[in-house]
Design a protein around this motif. Structure first.
Motif, short mmCIF file in Angstrom:
data_model
loop_
_atom_site.label_atom_id
_atom_site.label_comp_id
_atom_site.label_asym_id
_atom_site.label_seq_id
_atom_site.Cartn_x
_atom_site.Cartn_y
_atom_site.Cartn_z
N LEU A 147 19.26 16.61 -24.49
CA LEU A 147 18.85 17.46 -25.61
C LEU A 147 19.94 17.54 -26.69
O LEU A 147 19.67 17.96 -27.82
CB LEU A 147 18.50 18.86 -25.14
CG LEU A 147 17.26 18.98 -24.24
CD1 LEU A 147 17.03 20.43 -23.85
CD2 LEU A 147 16.03 18.42 -24.93
N ASP A 148 21.16 17.11 -26.33
CA ASP A 148 22.26 17.11 -27.30
C ASP A 148 22.43 15.77 -28.01
O ASP A 148 23.24 15.66 -28.94
CB ASP A 148 23.58 17.48 -26.61
CG ASP A 148 23.63 18.93 -26.19
OD1 ASP A 148 22.90 19.74 -26.80
OD2 ASP A 148 24.37 19.26 -25.24
N SER A 149 21.70 14.73 -27.58
CA SER A 149 21.76 13.46 -28.30
C SER A 149 21.35 13.66 -29.74
O SER A 149 20.62 14.61 -30.07
CB SER A 149 20.85 12.43 -27.62
OG SER A 149 21.30 12.12 -26.33
N ALA A 150 21.81 12.77 -30.64
CA ALA A 150 21.65 13.08 -32.07
C ALA A 150 21.61 11.84 -32.94
O ALA A 150 22.08 10.77 -32.58
CB ALA A 150 22.81 13.97 -32.53
N ILE A 151 21.02 12.02 -34.13
CA ILE A 151 21.23 11.14 -35.27
C ILE A 151 22.32 11.80 -36.11
O ILE A 151 22.21 12.98 -36.48
CB ILE A 151 19.96 10.98 -36.12
CG1 ILE A 151 18.85 10.29 -35.30
CG2 ILE A 151 20.25 10.21 -37.39
CD1 ILE A 151 19.05 8.81 -35.15
N ALA A 152 23.38 11.04 -36.41
CA ALA A 152 24.48 11.61 -37.20
C ALA A 152 24.21 11.42 -38.68
O ALA A 152 24.14 10.29 -39.16
CB ALA A 152 25.80 10.95 -36.81
N LEU A 153 24.05 12.52 -39.38
CA LEU A 153 23.85 12.51 -40.82
C LEU A 153 25.13 13.00 -41.49
O LEU A 153 26.18 13.07 -40.86
CB LEU A 153 22.63 13.35 -41.17
CG LEU A 153 21.32 12.82 -40.55
CD1 LEU A 153 20.18 13.79 -40.74
CD2 LEU A 153 20.96 11.45 -41.13
#
Length: 290
Positions: A215-221
């Motif tokens: 749930l902490d995985s991400a797309i980095a903007l």
């Protein structure tokens, strides 16, 4: 053992093929394939072997079908089904995706819900694309992720100028239908502010995978300025579940490892792909590798 259930174009006709192949055998084959794909090795033999095992018994059904929907289980979720190679009508093996469109679903439950959502026709051509985020100076903020796509001891994210060219090309193709946000404007706030209909949402940046806590995985903007309040620039899975709302035919996550996450068995993978489907995307285009 492994059981493959196939429902072909003939209404109600279900075929079951059982294989003397358990998890340990799949694990070896799939991991060897993925190692080859990520290192640029020769993967044709493994893609052909997997194609024969998984789809070789159904070539007649495939020849009559208009599309292939795959609902895999366990480790099979990380196989690139569109790239499997299968012989058609005695010809040399070719990619399955050269025959027909390939769709991979997380589960039958989710596939049914997505089918219910699909409108009879598109009501908008609006395309929103974000790319070349401004990652700013080193901050140590990426240590929470397992950085598979570059140095694991990185403290900051390297720039991705190629993603600017990617978004600019989308804008050239789509013309007035495209709304693009680049550099400092490619922000987490932009995505969360979308509330109207979007035909296609395209996010191009770094993909960050948290193996232990998906749930902490991400797309980095775009990373905010030091001491800024508000968003941290990481659009994480839990935030997509709770704070993103899109009515889109397609969300493209043009970043590393965006198809990966945590395996929940029969209900599939928990990660960015599932999150954007919950947020309203009818299809998500994701990556199985760096």
């Amino acid at each position: 053992r492994t059981h493959i259930f196939a429902l072909g174009p003939e209404s109600g006709r279900l075929r079951v093929v059982s294989l003397d192949r358990g998890y340990a055998q799949w694990d070896r084959l799939v991991r060897r394939l993925r190692a080859g794909l990520t290192s640029g090795g020769n993967t044709a033999p493994d893609l052909e072997a997997l194609g024969k095992i998984l789809l070789g018994s159904f070539t007649q059904e495939l020849a009559r079908a208009q599309r292939l929907l795959v609902l895999p289980d366990s480790i099979l979720h990380i196989i690139p089904f569109a790239a499997l190679r299968v012989s058609k009508s005695g010809k040399e093996p070719g990619y399955v995706s050269s025959w027909l469109p390939v769709h991979v679903g997380l589960s039958m439950t989710i596939s049914r819900e997505l089918a219910k959502r699909r409108p009879a026709q598109a009501t908008t051509r609006r395309v929103v694309a974000l790319g070349d985020p401004d990652y700013g100076p080193a901050s140590g903020a990426v240590q929470q992720f397992s950085l598979r796509s570059f140095s694991r001891d990185a403290e900051s994210l390297p720039p991705l100028p190629g993603t600017r060219r990617e978004v600019e090309q989308i804008a050239r193709v789509m013309g007035d239908d495209a709304e693009t946000w680049l550099g400092a404007d490619a922000s987490e706030e932009r995505v969360k502010s979308l509330r109207g209909e979007v035909r296609v949402l395209h996010l191009a940046g770094h993909g960050l995978l948290n193996d232990q806590h998906p749930l902490d995985s991400a797309i980095a903007l775009t990373r905010p300025q030091p001491n800024a309040t508000g968003e941290d620039g990481f659009l994480q899975v839990w935030e997509v579940f709770e704070q993103v709302l899109v009515d889109a035919d397609l969300v493209v996550l043009s970043a590393c490892d965006t198809a990966l996450g945590k395996d929940l068995g029969s209900e599939g993978i928990v990660g960015l792909s599932r999150a954007f489907q919950v947020a309203g995307a009818r299809s998500v285009l994701v990556s199985l590798w760096p």
